[in-house]
Design a protein around this motif. Sequence first.
Motif, PDB file in Angstrom:
ATOM      1  N   GLU A 241       0.816  -1.218   0.000  1.00 56.01           N
ATOM      2  CA  GLU A 241       0.000   0.000   0.000  1.00 56.01           C
ATOM      3  C   GLU A 241       0.845   1.261   0.000  1.00 56.01           C
ATOM      4  O   GLU A 241       0.341   2.344  -0.324  1.00 56.01           O
ATOM      5  CB  GLU A 241      -0.932   0.022   1.217  1.00 56.01           C
ATOM      6  CG  GLU A 241      -1.997  -1.054   1.206  1.00 56.01           C
ATOM      7  CD  GLU A 241      -2.967  -0.898   2.364  1.00 56.01           C
ATOM      8  OE1 GLU A 241      -3.227   0.259   2.762  1.00 56.01           O
ATOM      9  OE2 GLU A 241      -3.464  -1.918   2.875  1.00 56.01           O
TER      10      GLU A 241
ATOM     11  N   ARG B 219      -6.505  -3.412  -4.919  1.00 57.68           N
ATOM     12  CA  ARG B 219      -6.876  -2.033  -4.639  1.00 57.68           C
ATOM     13  C   ARG B 219      -8.204  -1.716  -5.322  1.00 57.68           C
ATOM     14  O   ARG B 219      -8.372  -1.924  -6.527  1.00 57.68           O
ATOM     15  CB  ARG B 219      -5.769  -1.091  -5.141  1.00 57.68           C
ATOM     16  CG  ARG B 219      -6.117   0.391  -5.009  1.00 57.68           C
ATOM     17  CD  ARG B 219      -4.941   1.253  -5.321  1.00 57.68           C
ATOM     18  NE  ARG B 219      -5.343   2.644  -5.525  1.00 57.68           N
ATOM     19  CZ  ARG B 219      -4.665   3.695  -5.101  1.00 57.68           C
ATOM     20  NH1 ARG B 219      -3.542   3.523  -4.433  1.00 57.68           N
ATOM     21  NH2 ARG B 219      -5.094   4.924  -5.342  1.00 57.68           N
TER      22      ARG B 219
ATOM     23  N   TYR C 149      -9.351   2.673  -0.300  1.00 65.04           N
ATOM     24  CA  TYR C 149      -8.876   1.847  -1.415  1.00 65.04           C
ATOM     25  C   TYR C 149      -8.572   0.385  -1.079  1.00 65.04           C
ATOM     26  O   TYR C 149      -8.544  -0.455  -1.984  1.00 65.04           O
ATOM     27  CB  TYR C 149      -7.625   2.480  -2.028  1.00 65.04           C
ATOM     28  CG  TYR C 149      -7.890   3.827  -2.650  1.00 65.04           C
ATOM     29  CD1 TYR C 149      -8.718   3.955  -3.755  1.00 65.04           C
ATOM     30  CD2 TYR C 149      -7.331   4.983  -2.117  1.00 65.04           C
ATOM     31  CE1 TYR C 149      -8.982   5.189  -4.322  1.00 65.04           C
ATOM     32  CE2 TYR C 149      -7.576   6.231  -2.680  1.00 65.04           C
ATOM     33  CZ  TYR C 149      -8.410   6.325  -3.776  1.00 65.04           C
ATOM     34  OH  TYR C 149      -8.663   7.553  -4.333  1.00 65.04           O
ATOM     35  N   PHE C 150      -8.346   0.071   0.201  1.00 60.95           N
ATOM     36  CA  PHE C 150      -7.885  -1.286   0.513  1.00 60.95           C
ATOM     37  C   PHE C 150      -8.743  -2.046   1.526  1.00 60.95           C
ATOM     38  O   PHE C 150      -8.780  -3.279   1.486  1.00 60.95           O
ATOM     39  CB  PHE C 150      -6.436  -1.244   1.021  1.00 60.95           C
ATOM     40  CG  PHE C 150      -5.431  -0.897  -0.034  1.00 60.95           C
ATOM     41  CD1 PHE C 150      -4.941  -1.862  -0.899  1.00 60.95           C
ATOM     42  CD2 PHE C 150      -4.979   0.407  -0.183  1.00 60.95           C
ATOM     43  CE1 PHE C 150      -4.018  -1.551  -1.880  1.00 60.95           C
ATOM     44  CE2 PHE C 150      -4.050   0.737  -1.160  1.00 60.95           C
ATOM     45  CZ  PHE C 150      -3.571  -0.245  -2.023  1.00 60.95           C
TER      46      PHE C 150
ATOM     47  N   HIS D 191      -6.216   3.973   3.371  1.00 59.02           N
ATOM     48  CA  HIS D 191      -6.406   2.522   3.470  1.00 59.02           C
ATOM     49  C   HIS D 191      -7.889   2.165   3.397  1.00 59.02           C
ATOM     50  O   HIS D 191      -8.286   1.235   2.680  1.00 59.02           O
ATOM     51  CB  HIS D 191      -5.801   1.999   4.774  1.00 59.02           C
ATOM     52  CG  HIS D 191      -6.176   0.579   5.074  1.00 59.02           C
ATOM     53  ND1 HIS D 191      -5.571  -0.502   4.452  1.00 59.02           N
ATOM     54  CD2 HIS D 191      -7.122   0.053   5.917  1.00 59.02           C
ATOM     55  CE1 HIS D 191      -6.121  -1.618   4.895  1.00 59.02           C
ATOM     56  NE2 HIS D 191      -7.066  -1.314   5.776  1.00 59.02           N
TER      57      HIS D 191
END
Length: 585
Positions: free
Chosen positions: A51, A458, A445-446, A442
Motif C-alpha cells: 500500500e 486495490r 482503497y484497501f 487505506h
Amino acid sequence: MMQGHHFTTYEDFWQWSVQHKEDFWQETVANLGIQLQQPFSSILDISNGIEQPQWLQGAQLNIVDSCFQNDAEATAVIFQKEGGTLEKISQKGLENLVNKIANSLRNLNIQVGDTIAIDMPMTLEAVAIYLAAIKAGNPVATIADSFTPNEISVRLKITQPKIIFTQDVLLRAGKTLPLYQKVVEAAAPKAVVIKASNTEIQLRPEDIYWDDFLSDKTDFNSVIQSPDDTITILFSSGTTGEPKAIPWTHTTPIKGASDGYYHHNIQPGDVVCWPTNLGWMMGPWLIFAALINKASIALYYGAPMGTGFGEFVQNAKVTMLGVVPSIVKNWMKTRCNENMDWNTIKCFSSTGEVSNPKEMEYLMQLANVKPVIEYCGGTEIGGGYVTSTMVQPNIASTFSTQALGGEFVLLDEKHQPATKGELFLIPPIMGLSNSLLNRNHHKVYFEGTPTFRGQPLRRHGDQLERLENGYYKAQGRIDDAMNLGGIKVSSVQIEAIVNSLPFIKETAAIAVSPSGGGPSLLVIYYVEKTADFSDEERYAMAKDSIKKQLNPLFKVADLVKIKELPRTASGKVMRRKLREIYEKP
C-alpha cells in the motif's frame, strides 16, 4: 522497446511490463529522459508494504526539469483566444515565464511547501503558473473554472492555499462569465488576477493584478525534492459527499508521460490538444505528457464545440486530439468540423465518459480514418489502467489492452474472476496515490478488498466487460459515483442539493446508459413531500439548483417520482436497482 526486447506481439510486451515491473519502469524513466539530481538506489521498494510503495527510492529531483529538455527554440505552447489568431511560445520563452512567476512567488513571501491555488481556464499563463509553483516547491491545488462558489470554497478549506491565481472573467462561446467574483464569494485568500477582458472590476484591497505581480527576473533554480513530495492536489468525487483531495507527487507525471509515450505515440515535434482544465487530471496530464515527450501543447481558449475550435486544430497542425465523448456528440449533430483539414492528426483519444461506437466512428472519419485511443483511468492513478495502442486493431468504443506497467482483475459479486465485473487494481503501479488529504487512504482503497493469487487488491469502482476478442468495454461505475460530461461526481453531492427543494422528501441520483451507448445521463428519483408545483416546475427547480449550487455542466435528463426508494435490509439506497428499473425496455 518491443524491438529492443525482441517481442513479436504486443501481448508479450505487456506481460513483460507487469512481470518485470522494476525493469519496465527503470527503462521507461530512461526512455522519457527523466532528470534526476541524485540517482535512485532502487526503482521500487515495497518494504513498507504494497500500500505504500516507494518509487525512485533515494532519488532527488524536480519533475519540472524534465519538461524543459527540448531545443530552446522548439515550440512549447500553441494557443489562440476565441476569435483571435494563432500564437506560439518557444521552450525558452516558456521557461523564462515560468522562472519569472517562481521569482514572483518568492517576492510575495510564498515559501517552499506553501500551497497555492489555480482557478482559471487552460491558458498559457495557467500552464506557466502551474509549472512555476512546482519548480518553486509549492504544491498546487487545482480548481475547475466551472465550479460554483460553494464548490470552490470546499476545495479551498481542504487545501488552505496562501494565494490563488484567477481571471477577471471567462470569455467563452461569445459570453462573458464571472470568475473572480466566484472566487471572492468563496472567501479565497489573496488573489492574483489576470485580465481577460476590458471589463472594470473592483479588486479586494489584498488582491493584485497579474502585471503588478510578475517579476522581470528570468533565472530561478529548481527546488530539488524527494520523489514522494507533493506537487499537486487534485479532487475526485468520492461516495460520501466531500470530494477526495488526492496528492500527486514528482513520480505521478511519469505515469502520465509514459501513457502518452507508449499508448498515444506522442513523439518530439508532435502537437497535442486536449480541451480540459487544470481542475481535472487531464489538465496536468496534458502538460507533462506533451512537454516530457518534447511535444507542443495546443490550447484553444474558447469552447470546443464549433468551427472556431476546428479551425484551430487545423491551423495548429494538431497530431493528437483528445476529446470527451459529449463533444463528439455535438460535432456529429452540428457537422461543424466536416470541412476541416485534420490530416495531420495521427490519432484521437477519448476519456471521461463511456463512448458511443457510432460517434467514435464519425470522429475517425473527420481525420480520414485515424484511430481513437480509448483511455480510462483516474485521478488517483495519474493516468490510465485500460486503453488502446497504435499497434493493435482499433475497434470503436473498446479498449484493446491493460495499460503497460499496470495490471487489474475483474471479479464478480462473489469475488471470483469474471469476464464482467468490478475492476480491482493489482499494486504496485507507478502513479497510484499513497495518501489522501481528507480521507483514510487505506479505508478508501484497501479495506475489505479481496486478494487475488495471494496479492492484495486495490479498489477503484469501475465495472468492465472483457469481450471474446480479449478487448474491454466500459460498463460504468459499481459504486455511487458517476461521470457527467467527463466530470466525476458522487450521487450524495447531487442528492444533498436537490433534497433541499420544497417538494422533495428524499432522492436518489443515478447515472444511466443510453440504449445505444455513450455518455451517462443523470436521472433523479424522488419521493414527494408535497403536491405543490407542476412536473415542469419541479424539473426546472431541480435543474436550476444543480446549475447554481454544484456545476452548470451537469444536466438533469429526467426527474422521476417514486413512492419509496428501494433499500437494503440495512437501509442503504439500492441505486443499482433504480438503474435496472430505468434502463429496462
